[in-house]
Design an enzyme around this catalytic site. Structure first.
Site, PDB file in Angstrom:
ATOM      1  N   CYS A   2      -4.020  48.303   9.420  1.00 15.31           N
ATOM      2  CA  CYS A   2      -4.203  49.545   9.250  1.00 15.31           C
ATOM      3  C   CYS A   2      -5.232  49.105   8.422  1.00 15.31           C
ATOM      4  O   CYS A   2      -5.334  48.091   7.372  1.00 15.31           O
ATOM      5  CB  CYS A   2      -3.940  51.020   9.057  1.00 15.31           C
ATOM      6  SG  CYS A   2      -2.055  51.733  10.566  1.00 15.31           S
ATOM      7  N   ARG A  27      -8.985  46.643  11.520  1.00 12.77           N
ATOM      8  CA  ARG A  27      -7.588  46.904  11.092  1.00 12.77           C
ATOM      9  C   ARG A  27      -7.034  48.254  12.162  1.00 12.77           C
ATOM     10  O   ARG A  27      -6.121  47.498  12.765  1.00 12.77           O
ATOM     11  CB  ARG A  27      -7.642  47.277   9.926  1.00 12.77           C
ATOM     12  CG  ARG A  27      -8.677  46.098   9.460  1.00 12.77           C
ATOM     13  CD  ARG A  27      -7.847  46.336   7.565  1.00 12.77           C
ATOM     14  NE  ARG A  27      -6.468  46.327   7.251  1.00 12.77           N
ATOM     15  CZ  ARG A  27      -6.436  45.302   6.919  1.00 12.77           C
ATOM     16  NH1 ARG A  27      -6.633  44.151   6.815  1.00 12.77           N
ATOM     17  NH2 ARG A  27      -4.837  45.122   6.852  1.00 12.77           N
ATOM     18  N   TRP A  74      -3.608  51.758  12.573  1.00 14.26           N
ATOM     19  CA  TRP A  74      -3.191  51.046  14.141  1.00 14.26           C
ATOM     20  C   TRP A  74      -1.823  51.747  14.060  1.00 14.26           C
ATOM     21  O   TRP A  74      -0.410  51.317  13.342  1.00 14.26           O
ATOM     22  CB  TRP A  74      -3.441  49.564  13.568  1.00 14.26           C
ATOM     23  CG  TRP A  74      -2.305  48.942  14.496  1.00 14.26           C
ATOM     24  CD1 TRP A  74      -1.231  48.557  14.108  1.00 14.26           C
ATOM     25  CD2 TRP A  74      -2.948  48.639  16.090  1.00 14.26           C
ATOM     26  NE1 TRP A  74      -0.330  47.834  15.685  1.00 14.26           N
ATOM     27  CE2 TRP A  74      -2.213  48.011  16.664  1.00 14.26           C
ATOM     28  CE3 TRP A  74      -4.147  49.078  16.668  1.00 14.26           C
ATOM     29  CZ2 TRP A  74      -2.424  47.152  17.569  1.00 14.26           C
ATOM     30  CZ3 TRP A  74      -4.290  48.364  18.138  1.00 14.26           C
ATOM     31  CH2 TRP A  74      -3.247  47.566  18.349  1.00 14.26           C
ATOM     32  N   ASN A 100      -0.888  51.246   3.687  1.00 12.84           N
ATOM     33  CA  ASN A 100      -0.993  50.010   5.551  1.00 12.84           C
ATOM     34  C   ASN A 100       0.073  49.344   5.312  1.00 12.84           C
ATOM     35  O   ASN A 100       1.180  48.750   4.255  1.00 12.84           O
ATOM     36  CB  ASN A 100      -2.476  48.932   5.058  1.00 12.84           C
ATOM     37  CG  ASN A 100      -2.028  47.933   6.168  1.00 12.84           C
ATOM     38  OD1 ASN A 100      -1.516  47.696   6.929  1.00 12.84           O
ATOM     39  ND2 ASN A 100      -2.785  46.839   5.435  1.00 12.84           N
ATOM     40  N   GLY A 101       0.733  48.551   6.196  1.00 17.14           N
ATOM     41  CA  GLY A 101       2.639  48.387   6.176  1.00 17.14           C
ATOM     42  C   GLY A 101       3.473  48.787   6.998  1.00 17.14           C
ATOM     43  O   GLY A 101       3.281  49.601   7.838  1.00 17.14           O
ATOM     44  N   GLU A 487       0.294  27.647  28.602  1.00 20.60           N
ATOM     45  CA  GLU A 487      -0.740  28.321  27.568  1.00 20.60           C
ATOM     46  C   GLU A 487      -2.195  27.493  26.699  1.00 20.60           C
ATOM     47  O   GLU A 487      -3.554  27.940  26.364  1.00 20.60           O
ATOM     48  CB  GLU A 487      -0.003  29.005  26.163  1.00 20.60           C
ATOM     49  CG  GLU A 487      -0.307  29.560  25.233  1.00 20.60           C
ATOM     50  CD  GLU A 487      -1.584  30.679  25.443  1.00 20.60           C
ATOM     51  OE1 GLU A 487      -1.617  31.021  27.083  1.00 20.60           O
ATOM     52  OE2 GLU A 487      -2.016  31.525  24.872  1.00 20.60           O
ATOM     53  N   LYS A 491      -5.887  28.449  26.799  1.00 21.20           N
ATOM     54  CA  LYS A 491      -6.707  28.741  25.564  1.00 21.20           C
ATOM     55  C   LYS A 491      -7.839  28.086  25.898  1.00 21.20           C
ATOM     56  O   LYS A 491      -9.497  28.152  25.577  1.00 21.20           O
ATOM     57  CB  LYS A 491      -5.544  28.313  24.913  1.00 21.20           C
ATOM     58  CG  LYS A 491      -5.431  29.377  24.146  1.00 21.20           C
ATOM     59  CD  LYS A 491      -5.878  30.484  23.571  1.00 21.20           C
ATOM     60  CE  LYS A 491      -5.996  31.556  24.656  1.00 21.20           C
ATOM     61  NZ  LYS A 491      -3.654  32.743  24.934  1.00 21.20           N
ATOM     62  N   GLU A 494     -10.772  29.334  28.163  1.00 20.14           N
ATOM     63  CA  GLU A 494     -10.924  30.563  28.208  1.00 20.14           C
ATOM     64  C   GLU A 494     -12.068  30.425  27.194  1.00 20.14           C
ATOM     65  O   GLU A 494     -13.156  31.106  27.357  1.00 20.14           O
ATOM     66  CB  GLU A 494      -9.990  31.306  27.324  1.00 20.14           C
ATOM     67  CG  GLU A 494      -9.022  32.046  28.451  1.00 20.14           C
ATOM     68  CD  GLU A 494      -8.130  33.519  27.260  1.00 20.14           C
ATOM     69  OE1 GLU A 494      -7.498  32.916  26.342  1.00 20.14           O
ATOM     70  OE2 GLU A 494      -7.626  34.481  27.209  1.00 20.14           O
ATOM     71  N   HIS A 510       4.202  13.094  40.878  1.00 17.97           N
ATOM     72  CA  HIS A 510       3.967  13.726  42.209  1.00 17.97           C
ATOM     73  C   HIS A 510       2.594  14.401  42.047  1.00 17.97           C
ATOM     74  O   HIS A 510       2.388  14.964  43.432  1.00 17.97           O
ATOM     75  CB  HIS A 510       4.742  14.941  41.827  1.00 17.97           C
ATOM     76  CG  HIS A 510       7.044  14.435  42.052  1.00 17.97           C
ATOM     77  ND1 HIS A 510       6.693  13.428  42.632  1.00 17.97           N
ATOM     78  CD2 HIS A 510       6.754  14.931  41.037  1.00 17.97           C
ATOM     79  CE1 HIS A 510       8.185  13.928  41.903  1.00 17.97           C
ATOM     80  NE2 HIS A 510       8.760  13.733  41.116  1.00 17.97           N
ATOM     81  N   LYS A 610     -10.930  42.200  26.952  1.00 20.86           N
ATOM     82  CA  LYS A 610      -9.995  41.976  26.042  1.00 20.86           C
ATOM     83  C   LYS A 610      -8.670  43.110  27.273  1.00 20.86           C
ATOM     84  O   LYS A 610      -7.769  41.696  26.787  1.00 20.86           O
ATOM     85  CB  LYS A 610      -9.808  42.934  24.950  1.00 20.86           C
ATOM     86  CG  LYS A 610      -8.658  42.702  23.925  1.00 20.86           C
ATOM     87  CD  LYS A 610      -8.495  41.430  23.331  1.00 20.86           C
ATOM     88  CE  LYS A 610      -7.406  41.509  22.666  1.00 20.86           C
ATOM     89  NZ  LYS A 610      -6.715  39.923  22.680  1.00 20.86           N
TER      90      LYS A 610
HETATM   91  C1  F6R Z   1      -5.596  35.380  27.264  1.00 19.31           C
HETATM   92  C2  F6R Z   1      -5.057  36.253  27.320  1.00 19.31           C
HETATM   93  C3  F6R Z   1      -4.999  37.431  28.677  1.00 19.31           C
HETATM   94  C4  F6R Z   1      -3.627  38.370  28.213  1.00 19.31           C
HETATM   95  C5  F6R Z   1      -3.687  38.548  29.586  1.00 19.31           C
HETATM   96  C6  F6R Z   1      -2.889  40.181  29.412  1.00 19.31           C
HETATM   97  O1  F6R Z   1      -6.151  34.854  25.903  1.00 19.31           O
HETATM   98  O2  F6R Z   1      -5.541  37.271  26.329  1.00 19.31           O
HETATM   99  O3  F6R Z   1      -4.714  36.513  29.673  1.00 19.31           O
HETATM  100  O4  F6R Z   1      -3.117  37.746  27.663  1.00 19.31           O
HETATM  101  O5  F6R Z   1      -4.835  39.098  30.648  1.00 19.31           O
HETATM  102  O6  F6R Z   1      -3.095  41.039  28.280  1.00 19.31           O
HETATM  103  P1  F6R Z   1      -2.213  41.901  28.004  1.00 19.31           P
HETATM  104  O7  F6R Z   1      -0.897  41.131  26.966  1.00 19.31           O
HETATM  105  O8  F6R Z   1      -2.320  43.105  26.870  1.00 19.31           O
HETATM  106  O9  F6R Z   1      -1.328  42.680  28.798  1.00 19.31           O
END
Ligand code: F6R
Length: 615
Positions: A2, A27, A74, A100-101, A487, A491, A494, A510, A610
């Site tokens: 927060c 935050r 948050w 916050n915490g 992953e 990354k 992306e 293979h 996001k």
């Molecule tokens: C990758 C990324 C996405 C999310 C995916 C699921 O860096 O951020 O692949 O992991 O869209 O999102 P959540 O976890 O919010 O369900």
């Protein structure tokens, strides 16, 4: 996570608070609130939603008080709503607290205070702080100066609470004083001209002063219009060390990091520490299943998308190893459209940072309609997913601003590893002795992550400069680390828009080996575990075709690989099943530095969002 701010000076404090909260909104922004001391009385205003909503309401009030606190929330304990918004007050409505915490022992404290007649009006952990200070103020000598009484009451309160916190307190009994204290959560004190501040970070007050002090754990600060006094936990006054801040406001929001993604990568030790703020005895309530229910779990299906899916895949290895329960990790978008046979004793777990991913929620809904027991592992309190789940384990990493997920991923891995240990202990998959030794290392994960960051960051940055011009990258790993290879590739795709693939080390021969050409970077995640030799063979196969092999390994592995690969990145030694969490840091940093050299929009990569709220 927060944002808190306090301001006391000679002018009306409310505008400072609102502006400061806007700078702290990164935050958290579930709700916001302000408390002002005006004409000897405490006034409070709170609103669900973003700071703008609070600002509109505040504009209708005539706040003229020169001492005020603010909070942008948050949610961690209690859903986001006005009643759970900070500031929280005592029974008498004379003092207000922002926090916050996480207060770990708030439940026993709440019970104790209730028995003494305190009435609680929220579901938060924070409210106990207000009532504890109220209780402690009662025992102070009424003839002592108000400032001294407040200091002493806060001191006694801090000694009773456990967990992580940064707290601000105002009290109508000492109208020109604000108290601040921290333990493990951040707190900065801003020293201005006849106006002084406390805040979660300097971005909240940088417009007014660049002089800051960063108190140590359990140190208490009292600010007034004329200055700030610092006291250690025993009440002895301390000389502050003043820092001149050189950051702009925008830099300060990112904690001085160039991008939110890098800041969040560095937040991982704290994010995981906050996620693991429970003891082994709390596991049944934390995971929402008791011993009898655990025994009834015959198989587990984990649903997730993207990065969260890689956490789900890793959990298959954790749970099958420690608890011996069969696990199936499914892309949520696939689960919804395939036929799922009924199976007694099925636990369905959805893993999601946001709790708003349409694919995950749709799959989860289907699982519910099939009558399965459900659990969510989620970062956002009150999100759609958590409202559907029978039980939710909250990863407590605070808002993740960067589109590419980092700290949420490692927190999900930590949560799932903890679940595996818990299931193993309860169903007999792990002996008590083994459970204990594994738990000990598990709870030291924040320290391991901290070490990993220190060991890797400069080396990865240097390495990225050597390879960032390549157009294709291959990530290899085996066993529990295989999802970390996926992953790594995700990354990199992306945020750098480059072609990257992740494969199990044994699979490369293979087919994928046809991709290998001269100098193609092959990032091999290969701690010195039971599969190390097998990984070495995979590395040799790619090296023989001209690949540039970059190994991520521990010191024992590094010794063996010395003259066998082009580059070595060293992570700390750890139980093999914890290494995916450390390898995650390596691949995150690798992707980050390549994208930076490629001058990409790191925090907001093209075509992505996001939270993907459409199917
Ligand atoms: C990758 C990324 C996405 C999310 C995916 C699921 O860096 O951020 O692949 O992991 O869209 O999102 P959540 O976890 O919010 O369900």
């Amino acid at each position: 996570m927060c944002g808190i701010i306090g301001c006391v000076g000679k002018k009306s404090a409310a505008p400072y608070i609102i502006q400061g909260l806007k700078n702290l909104e990164y935050r958290g922004y579930d709700s916001a609130g302000i408390a002002v001391i005006q004409d000897g009385k405490l006034l409070r205003l709170r609103a669900a939603g973003k700071v703008n909503a609070l600002e509109k309401l505040a504009a209708k009030k005539n706040f003229t008080g020169v001492s005020a606190l603010g909070h942008t929330r948050w949610a961690t304990h209690g859903k986001p709503c006005e009643a759970n918004s900070h500031p929280h007050t005592d029974c008498g409505g004379t003092l207000a607290v922002v926090h916050n915490g996480i207060i770990e022992n708030y439940l026993p404290l709440k019970e104790e205070l209730k028995k003494k007649g305190h009435v609680f009006r929220s579901e938060t952990d924070t409210e106990v702080i207000a009532h504890l200070i109220e209780e402690n103020l009662k025992t102070e000598n009424k003839n002592a100066p108000a400032e001294k009484r407040l200091l002493s009451a806060v001191q006694k309160t801090v000694k009773r609470i456990t967990g992580a916190f940064a707290v601000g307190v105002i009290w109508s009994g000492a109208p020109n004083i604000i108290a601040g204290v921290r333990r493990q959560s951040p707190l900065a004190v801003g020293l201005g001209d006849n106006e002084n501040f406390i805040a979660s970070d300097v971005s909240a007050f940088l417009k007014h002063t660049k002089k800051a002090v960063f108190p140590e754990d359990d140190e208490i600060v009292l600010i007034s219009p004329s200055g700030a006094k610092f006291y250690d936990a025993d009440g002895c006054q301390k000389k502050p060390q003043i820092t001149k801040i050189k950051w702009s406001s925008a830099q300060a929001e990112k904690g001085g990091f160039e991008h939110f993604m890098l800041k969040e990568i560095y937040e991982q030790p704290d994010a995981v520490a906050d996620t693991l703020r429970f003891g082994t005895d709390d596991m049944p309530s934390i995971f929402g299943v008791d011993k009898n229910e655990v025994k009834q779990i015959k198989n587990i299906q984990i649903l997730a998308c993207g990065t969260a899916y890689h956490a789900a895949m890793t959990a298959k290895y954790f749970i099958e190893q420690y608890a011996g329960v069969p696990v199936n990790a499914d892309y949520a978008s696939e689960y919804k459209y395939r036929s799922v046979p009924p199976a007694a004793g099925t636990l369905v777990i959805a893993v999601s940072q946001s709790g708003e991913t349409a694919d995950t929620n749709a799959a989860f809904k289907k699982a519910k309609s099939l009558g399965f027991k459900t659990m969510a592992i989620c970062n956002v309190l009150g999100s759609t997913l958590t409202r559907m789940a029978d039980h939710t384990f909250y990863t407590r990493c605070g808002p993740e601003i960067s589109v590419a997920s980092t700290k949420a991923y490692t927190s999900q891995l930590a949560a799932l590893y903890g679940l595996a240990l818990f299931l193993g202990r309860e169903n007999g998959g792990l002996s008590e002795e083994r459970f204990k030794s594994l738990s000990e290392e598990f709870f030291s994960l924040p320290r391991l992550l901290d070490e990993t960051l220190k060991m890797l960051a400069p080396a990865v940055e240097k390495l990225a400069k050597k390879v960032y011009r390549r157009e294709t990258y291959v990530f290899l790993a085996r066993g529990v680390n295989y999802p970390a290879a996926l992953e790594g590739a995700l990354k990199l795709k992306e945020i750098s828009y480059l072609h990257a693939e992740g494969f199990p080390g044994g699979e490369i021969k293979h087919g994928p080996i046809a991709l290998i050409d001269k100098n193609l970077p092959v990032i091999a995640l290969m701690p010195k575990d039971a599969l190390f030799e097998k990984m070495l063979s995979a590395c040799e196969e790619t090296k023989a075709r001209g690949a540039r092999v970059i190994a991520v390994t521990d010191s024992k592995g590094a010794e063996i690989l010395k003259n066998k690969v082009s580059d070595i990145l060293v992570i700390p030694p750890a139980t093999p099943f914890l290494t995916p969490v450390l390898n995650a840091v390596a691949v995150q940093l690798f992707a980050y530095y390549i994208a930076k050299l490629r001058k990409r929009e790191i925090d907001q990569p093209r075509n992505l969002a996001k939270s993907v709220t459409v199917e």
